[in-house]
Design a protein around this motif. Structure first.
Motif, PDB file in Angstrom:
ATOM      1  N   LEU A  54       0.841  -1.197   0.000  1.00 19.41           N
ATOM      2  CA  LEU A  54       0.000   0.000   0.000  1.00 19.41           C
ATOM      3  C   LEU A  54       0.878   1.250   0.000  1.00 19.41           C
ATOM      4  O   LEU A  54       1.742   1.415   0.851  1.00 19.41           O
ATOM      5  N   ASN A  55       0.640   2.127  -0.965  1.00 26.50           N
ATOM      6  CA  ASN A  55       1.308   3.422  -1.027  1.00 26.50           C
ATOM      7  C   ASN A  55       0.510   4.282  -2.014  1.00 26.50           C
ATOM      8  O   ASN A  55      -0.373   3.761  -2.724  1.00 26.50           O
ATOM      9  N   PRO A  56       0.757   5.576  -2.072  1.00 30.53           N
ATOM     10  CA  PRO A  56      -0.082   6.459  -2.906  1.00 30.53           C
ATOM     11  C   PRO A  56      -0.070   6.155  -4.400  1.00 30.53           C
ATOM     12  O   PRO A  56      -0.978   6.580  -5.111  1.00 30.53           O
ATOM     13  N   THR A  57       0.935   5.429  -4.894  1.00 32.18           N
ATOM     14  CA  THR A  57       0.934   5.085  -6.322  1.00 32.18           C
ATOM     15  C   THR A  57       0.052   3.878  -6.603  1.00 32.18           C
ATOM     16  O   THR A  57      -0.256   3.596  -7.766  1.00 32.18           O
ATOM     17  N   HIS A  90       1.760  -5.110   7.822  1.00 36.86           N
ATOM     18  CA  HIS A  90       2.322  -4.335   6.712  1.00 36.86           C
ATOM     19  C   HIS A  90       1.322  -3.282   6.244  1.00 36.86           C
ATOM     20  O   HIS A  90       1.683  -2.132   5.993  1.00 36.86           O
ATOM     21  N   ASP A  91       0.062  -3.692   6.110  1.00 36.63           N
ATOM     22  CA  ASP A  91      -0.975  -2.761   5.644  1.00 36.63           C
ATOM     23  C   ASP A  91      -1.301  -1.718   6.710  1.00 36.63           C
ATOM     24  O   ASP A  91      -1.546  -0.548   6.387  1.00 36.63           O
ATOM     25  N   GLU A  92      -1.323  -2.131   7.960  1.00 39.23           N
ATOM     26  CA  GLU A  92      -1.647  -1.194   9.038  1.00 39.23           C
ATOM     27  C   GLU A  92      -0.587  -0.095   9.142  1.00 39.23           C
ATOM     28  O   GLU A  92      -0.908   1.087   9.288  1.00 39.23           O
ATOM     29  N   LEU A  93       0.678  -0.478   9.042  1.00 41.66           N
ATOM     30  CA  LEU A  93       1.750   0.517   9.066  1.00 41.66           C
ATOM     31  C   LEU A  93       1.701   1.412   7.831  1.00 41.66           C
ATOM     32  O   LEU A  93       1.934   2.621   7.917  1.00 41.66           O
ATOM     33  N   ALA A  94       1.377   0.822   6.689  1.00 42.61           N
ATOM     34  CA  ALA A  94       1.306   1.597   5.445  1.00 42.61           C
ATOM     35  C   ALA A  94       0.218   2.655   5.526  1.00 42.61           C
ATOM     36  O   ALA A  94       0.402   3.784   5.050  1.00 42.61           O
ATOM     37  N   MET A  95      -0.923   2.314   6.111  1.00 43.03           N
ATOM     38  CA  MET A  95      -2.016   3.289   6.201  1.00 43.03           C
ATOM     39  C   MET A  95      -1.645   4.459   7.103  1.00 43.03           C
ATOM     40  O   MET A  95      -2.037   5.600   6.842  1.00 43.03           O
ATOM     41  N   VAL A  96      -0.883   4.208   8.140  1.00 43.66           N
ATOM     42  CA  VAL A  96      -0.404   5.297   8.997  1.00 43.66           C
ATOM     43  C   VAL A  96       0.492   6.231   8.186  1.00 43.66           C
ATOM     44  O   VAL A  96       0.384   7.462   8.265  1.00 43.66           O
ATOM     45  N   LYS A  97       1.381   5.645   7.383  1.00 42.61           N
ATOM     46  CA  LYS A  97       2.292   6.448   6.558  1.00 42.61           C
ATOM     47  C   LYS A  97       1.537   7.232   5.484  1.00 42.61           C
ATOM     48  O   LYS A  97       1.869   8.385   5.195  1.00 42.61           O
ATOM     49  N   ILE A  98       0.544   6.597   4.873  1.00 41.42           N
ATOM     50  CA  ILE A  98      -0.234   7.275   3.829  1.00 41.42           C
ATOM     51  C   ILE A  98      -0.962   8.480   4.405  1.00 41.42           C
ATOM     52  O   ILE A  98      -0.966   9.568   3.820  1.00 41.42           O
ATOM     53  N   GLU A  99      -1.585   8.314   5.572  1.00 39.11           N
ATOM     54  CA  GLU A  99      -2.304   9.435   6.189  1.00 39.11           C
ATOM     55  C   GLU A  99      -1.346  10.566   6.544  1.00 39.11           C
ATOM     56  O   GLU A  99      -1.643  11.747   6.295  1.00 39.11           O
ATOM     57  N   ALA A 100      -0.182  10.240   7.086  1.00 35.91           N
ATOM     58  CA  ALA A 100       0.815  11.267   7.422  1.00 35.91           C
ATOM     59  C   ALA A 100       1.281  11.986   6.165  1.00 35.91           C
ATOM     60  O   ALA A 100       1.456  13.214   6.166  1.00 35.91           O
ATOM     61  N   TRP A 101       1.467  11.237   5.080  1.00 40.30           N
ATOM     62  CA  TRP A 101       1.898  11.835   3.816  1.00 40.30           C
ATOM     63  C   TRP A 101       0.817  12.769   3.263  1.00 40.30           C
ATOM     64  O   TRP A 101       1.130  13.876   2.786  1.00 40.30           O
TER      65      TRP A 101
END
Length: 242
Positions: free
Chosen positions: A174-177, A222-233
């Motif tokens: 999971l990432n913005p791309t 992996h997905d839970e950490l990714a969603m935290v990063k996406i929201e911060a971004w």
């Protein structure tokens, strides 16, 4: 391996490329090489790389000179191969993604990309047919003039990921791309090439700069950490814009 004779990739613009990126030293950030890929109108795949030219300095002439045809058997599984059948590494990745998408199409969620089957060319599976979306979350702030409702966007992403997790599936990249935005600003999860059931071995997982470590097995965290990063971004992008 034999490659069909051809006159070359013959691209006209960098926009024709499927991907264009740089490989850097993970510790120092030093440039190692530029790599680029291209899929033509006949589903023929091309790959090129150079250690001498940064990606922004590459010209169309450079790209056409450096792009080399990738043999079909390196990346495309035979049409006679079943979705759950055996295949070499790269064809296997395509088959595994199609298998996951086929399962999700049978267990749909409105914010997971719609799967319409596989494309076939020259007796091989050459691609995956999906709904098309013109806006990607990575560039949403550039392509759409009004601000994104971040709370609503993350709420929908979490719901789609929860649907995946209910089947013990993790996206693992999971990432913005890998998130599209539809005409109503709803996020749509894309790119299920690394999606596997919890605990299964990953052939590939995560995108550099969006993961804290290399993934070897599929995991919900992996997905839970990714969603935290996406929201911060997203919050950071919104602040920069204003």
């Amino acid at each position: 391996m034999r490659v069909d004779p051809c006159i070359g990739a013959n691209i006209r613009s960098k926009k024709d490329l499927t991907s264009l990126c740089e490989v850097e030293n993970i510790e120092t950030g030093a440039f190692i090489r530029s790599t680029f890929t291209y899929i033509d109108d006949h589903d023929k795949a091309w790959f090129g790389q150079t250690k001498d030219i940064r990606k922004y300095d590459l010209t169309v002439q450079d790209l056409n000179r450096l792009l080399q045809r990738v043999p079909d058997e390196r990346i495309y599984p035979l049409k006679t191969t079943t979705l759950s059948g055996e295949a070499k590494l790269l064809p296997q990745l395509l088959l595994q993604e199609a298998e996951v998408l086929q399962f999700l199409e049978q267990n749909p969620h409105p914010n997971i990309i719609r799967f319409h089957g596989c494309t076939v060319n020259r007796g091989r599976f050459t691609g995956i047919a999906l709904d098309k979306h013109s806006v990607i979350l990575q560039y949403r702030h550039e392509d759409v003039p009004h601000p994104l409702n971040i709370d609503a966007c993350m709420r929908v992403i979490r719901a789609a990921v929860k649907h995946l997790h209910s089947f013990r599936l993790a996206h693992n990249d999971l990432n913005p791309t890998n998130i599209a935005i539809d005409g109503d600003d709803n996020p749509i999860l894309l790119d299920f090439g690394s999606c596997r059931r919890f605990g299964e071995r990953l052939l590939s997982g995560g995108t550099f700069s969006w993961i804290d470590e290399d993934y070897s097995t599929s995991a919900q965290c992996h997905d839970e950490l990714a969603m935290v990063k996406i929201e911060a971004w997203l919050l950071s992008e919104a602040q920069e814009k204003h």
